[in-house]
Enzyme design. Structure first.
Site, PDB file in Angstrom:
ATOM      1  N   CYS A   2      -2.180  88.118  67.188  1.00 38.65           N
ATOM      2  CA  CYS A   2      -3.006  88.688  66.132  1.00 38.65           C
ATOM      3  C   CYS A   2      -2.974  87.766  64.919  1.00 38.65           C
ATOM      4  CB  CYS A   2      -2.495  90.068  65.738  1.00 38.65           C
ATOM      5  SG  CYS A   2      -2.407  91.236  67.114  1.00 38.65           S
ATOM      6  N   ARG A  29      -7.629  84.267  66.631  1.00 38.30           N
ATOM      7  CA  ARG A  29      -6.356  84.810  67.111  1.00 38.30           C
ATOM      8  C   ARG A  29      -6.503  86.242  67.634  1.00 38.30           C
ATOM      9  NH1 ARG A  29      -1.570  82.133  65.578  1.00 38.30           N
ATOM     10  NH2 ARG A  29      -0.512  84.101  65.934  1.00 38.30           N
ATOM     11  N   TRP A  75      -5.595  91.291  68.519  1.00 35.95           N
ATOM     12  CA  TRP A  75      -5.755  91.098  69.957  1.00 35.95           C
ATOM     13  C   TRP A  75      -4.777  92.068  70.608  1.00 35.95           C
ATOM     14  CZ3 TRP A  75      -2.885  89.587  74.265  1.00 35.95           C
ATOM     15  CH2 TRP A  75      -3.616  89.174  75.375  1.00 35.95           C
ATOM     16  N   ASN A 101       2.183  90.922  63.803  1.00 29.37           N
ATOM     17  CA  ASN A 101       1.823  90.124  64.966  1.00 29.37           C
ATOM     18  C   ASN A 101       3.037  90.078  65.876  1.00 29.37           C
ATOM     19  OD1 ASN A 101       0.786  88.211  66.794  1.00 29.37           O
ATOM     20  ND2 ASN A 101       1.512  86.508  65.549  1.00 29.37           N
ATOM     21  N   GLY A 102       2.866  90.412  67.153  1.00 32.41           N
ATOM     22  CA  GLY A 102       3.976  90.400  68.087  1.00 32.41           C
ATOM     23  C   GLY A 102       3.995  91.662  68.934  1.00 32.41           C
ATOM     24  N   GLU A 465      -8.145  71.523  85.430  1.00 30.94           N
ATOM     25  CA  GLU A 465      -8.574  71.813  84.065  1.00 30.94           C
ATOM     26  C   GLU A 465     -10.060  72.159  84.010  1.00 30.94           C
ATOM     27  OE1 GLU A 465      -8.553  72.315  79.903  1.00 30.94           O
ATOM     28  OE2 GLU A 465      -7.049  72.513  81.477  1.00 30.94           O
ATOM     29  N   LYS A 469     -11.546  75.736  82.584  1.00 28.73           N
ATOM     30  CA  LYS A 469     -12.553  75.848  81.518  1.00 28.73           C
ATOM     31  C   LYS A 469     -13.717  76.712  81.977  1.00 28.73           C
ATOM     32  CE  LYS A 469     -10.639  73.872  78.273  1.00 28.73           C
ATOM     33  NZ  LYS A 469      -9.468  74.545  78.838  1.00 28.73           N
ATOM     34  N   GLU A 472     -12.606  80.523  82.234  1.00 26.02           N
ATOM     35  CA  GLU A 472     -12.168  81.228  81.034  1.00 26.02           C
ATOM     36  C   GLU A 472     -13.295  81.493  80.048  1.00 26.02           C
ATOM     37  OE1 GLU A 472      -9.045  79.215  78.961  1.00 26.02           O
ATOM     38  OE2 GLU A 472     -10.100  77.314  78.851  1.00 26.02           O
ATOM     39  N   HIS A 488      -6.954  72.801 104.763  1.00 23.93           N
ATOM     40  CA  HIS A 488      -5.852  73.765 104.872  1.00 23.93           C
ATOM     41  C   HIS A 488      -6.252  75.137 104.321  1.00 23.93           C
ATOM     42  CE1 HIS A 488      -2.973  70.698 106.185  1.00 23.93           C
ATOM     43  NE2 HIS A 488      -3.604  69.892 105.349  1.00 23.93           N
ATOM     44  N   LYS A 588      -6.125  82.608  71.170  1.00 23.26           N
ATOM     45  CA  LYS A 588      -5.776  81.201  71.046  1.00 23.26           C
ATOM     46  C   LYS A 588      -4.294  80.947  71.226  1.00 23.26           C
ATOM     47  CE  LYS A 588      -6.670  76.905  70.177  1.00 23.26           C
ATOM     48  NZ  LYS A 588      -7.410  76.132  71.174  1.00 23.26           N
TER      49      LYS A 588
END
Length: 592
Positions: A2, A29, A75, A101-102, A465, A469, A472, A488, A588
């Site tokens: 947050c 955030r 968040w 925040n936490g 990567e 991208k 997400e 495989h 983030k």
């Protein structure tokens, strides 16, 4: 995860417009709810569910009186996104207001105890226990600072807290444990926040309190107190990021702005050579290296493993930070554990770092000066990407890779590779300058429900990567595979409806990757290849290609070939009507 902000202005004018501007800068955030609290003979609170613009239209945050206050963008981690769960939270007498925040691990037990004592709760979030506890301790005779300190002793988990009380007007009290927090000195007043971009328009001289320390803000200034209430003198660190570095500067989104800034991020990080040379000399001989990271940083770490093992001949592992406990007992005094984190605050990485310090040498590669991991690691390298606002990492990824490449090349005394690294900014700019053509190509792939990315050797982490991208920010299911693994299992999923993005630079693995390309072509896949200019064979076997300067070989490909994959994801996201800066369910900085 947050965003929190607090400010006290020196002059008697309303703080709400300043708080609102600061919290807007932290929306990356968290953006499922927002709220402000100010003080003007009483605590005034406005909050609501939704992004900042939506809630502001409903609440008109700037129309709040009071020369100081706190703000929060959330968040959700405990409690669904609802107006009741939005911060700030108050006790049931509206005496104490808190932003947090936490994640509190023992909030249920505390809540049950407080309910038995007569406290009434209106939310389902963990944070609401904090103002209730602070009010309880103040009723028992403690001042706000000591009540916050005692509250910190009772709660378990991670937190950055900013509190205000109408019983002690003109004061903000803040503390932290396992969550980021800064205090800052500005011309107009004094600030506390969870990240520096919040306050860059108003303050650039920053202190980062250590765990358990208490920051006290009044209109006279900021004091930092230790666990016994004794003042600690600290010298602020000047942040040389300009406010404009954290703003869009005419781009549609932060993500595309940050993609265009990648050549500068690489060039600036190459300037860390002297510092890295000193670190390598100080570290001395090691028999083993272990990278610890999450997400995009994990992919950078895989590239680091390949570089260090192939260039320096040192055994190297890569561990997902949340899984570190299964490896930690193998770390010893001959092990160097390297932690990769954009923020320097990633919770799982920090927990692993605390464990590694008991036995091994530790090095952190981070982007944020003065962040927790820069203080906790024995050595640290600060990448020079500047603030990254978009949730999907782009320029910080390439800056991390640059630091890793420098470290590996200097450790192996590979001057040829170092010379190649200084050409990388030019190669990146060449790709970025072709973004309009990549945009046109991307339009032909927004139909996909699944996609595969293939690469071998140094191109394998590029594939990982690129797939990350895509999923997400576009919400298309995508997977990156080592191309040799096709037979495989993954080959069973290939058909004429599946785009396959093949990363195929010139180098030792080119011929084998071409065999894999032909395998997926034979199954009818829609092939988009990223290859060297003039690579006729790849062009003949692909539906279309994105061409990269032919001087970029397979070893430095991760620093360049990642860029078109970022652009593809960005433009597909825009075509689908999504906001690439704010992917759903993601934030983030993962501090819980």
């Amino acid at each position: 995860m947050c965003g929190i902000v607090g400010c006290i202005l020196k002059e008697k004018k309303d703080a709400a417009p300043v708080l609102f501007e600061c919290i807007q800068n932290l929306e990356y955030r968290g953006y499922d709810s927002i709220g402000l609290a100010t003080y003007d003979n009483r605590i005034n609170v406005k909050k609501g569910k939704g992004d900042i613009k939506k809630v502001n239209r409903e609440q008109n945050f700037k129309n709040m009186s009071g020369s100081y206050g706190i703000a929060h963008t959330r968040w959700a981690s405990t409690g669904k996104p609802t107006p009741e769960n939005a911060h700030p939270h108050l006790d049931d007498t509206n005496t104490v207001a808190v932003v947090h925040n936490g994640t509190l691990e023992n909030h249920s037990e505390i809540r049950d105890e407080l309910i038995k004592e007569g406290h009434e709760f209106i939310s389902t979030t963990d944070t609401e226990v904090i103002p209730h506890m602070i009010k309880k301790f103040m009723d028992e005779g403690l001042n706000l600072e000591d009540a916050v300190r005692k509250c910190g002793e009772k709660i378990e988990g991670s937190y950055a807290i900013v509190a205000m009380s109408k019983d002690e007007p003109g004061k903000l009290v803040a503390t932290r444990k396992d969550s980021p927090l800064i205090v800052a000195f500005g011309k107009e007043g004094y600030f506390v926040a969870s990240d520096t971009p919040a306050v860059l328009d108003y303050a650039r001289d920053v202190i980062r309190p250590k765990e358990g320390e208490i920051a006290i803000l009044t209109k006279e200034g900021i004091e930092i107190h230790d666990e016994n209430g004794k003042e600690i003198k600290k010298v602020p660190q000047h942040i040389d990021w300009s406010p404009e570095m954290a703003k869009k500067e005419g781009f549609d989104h932060f993500m595309i702005k940050e993609i265009t800034e990648q050549s500068a991020a690489v060039k600036n990080t190459l300037g860390q050579r002297a510092n890295i040379e000193k670190i390598i000399k100080s570290i001395g001989d090691v028999k083993r290296i272990c990278f610890v990271a999450c997400g995009t940083s994990y992919h950078a770490s895989i590239t680091g493993k390949y570089l260090i093992e192939s260039l320096a001949g040192i055994a190297c592992d890569v561990v997902i930070a949340s899984e570190f406990k299964y490896t930690a007992k193998t770390w010893d005094e001959d092990t160097l554990v390297i932690f990769i984190s954009q923020s320097g605050e990633t919770f799982d990485s920090r927990m692993a770092l605390k464990e590694a310090r008991k036995t091994s040498k530790t090095l952190a590669i981070v982007n944020v000066a003065g962040s927790a991991m820069t203080e906790e690691a024995e050595y640290f390298i600060q990448t020079q990407a500047g603030p990254e606002i978009g949730v999907a990492a782009t320029k910080t990824y390439l800056a991390q890779l640059t630091a890793i490449y420098l470290f590996a090349a200097l450790m192996a005394k590979d001057e040829k590779l170092i010379r190649e690294l200084y050409k990388v900014p030019k190669y990146i700019d060449e790709v970025v300058n072709e973004r309009e053509s990549i945009k046109e190509i991307s339009k032909r792939y927004d139909f996909a429900k699944n996609a595969f990315y293939l690469g071998r050797g140094f191109s394998y982490p590029i594939a990982l990567e690129g797939a990350l991208k895509l999923k997400e920010i576009t919400y298309i299911h995508a997977e990156g595979y080592a191309a040799g693994e096709l037979k495989h299992g993954p080959l069973a999923l290939i058909d004429e409806k599946v785009p396959v993005i093949v990363v195929i630079p010139p180098g030792d693995d080119y011929s084998k990757t071409m065999v894999n390309l032909e395998e997926v072509k034979a199954r009818g896949a829609i092939i988009l290849s990223v290859c060297a200019k003039g690579d006729k064979k790849t062009a003949e076997n692909s539906k279309e290609v994105i061409e990269i300067n032919a001087e970029v070989g397979d070893i430095i490909a991760p620093l360049v070939y990642a860029v078109p994959l970022q652009l593809i994801s960005y433009y597909v996201t825009c075509d689908k009507g999504y906001n690439p800066d704010k992917p759903r369910n993601l934030a983030k900085v993962i501090t819980v």
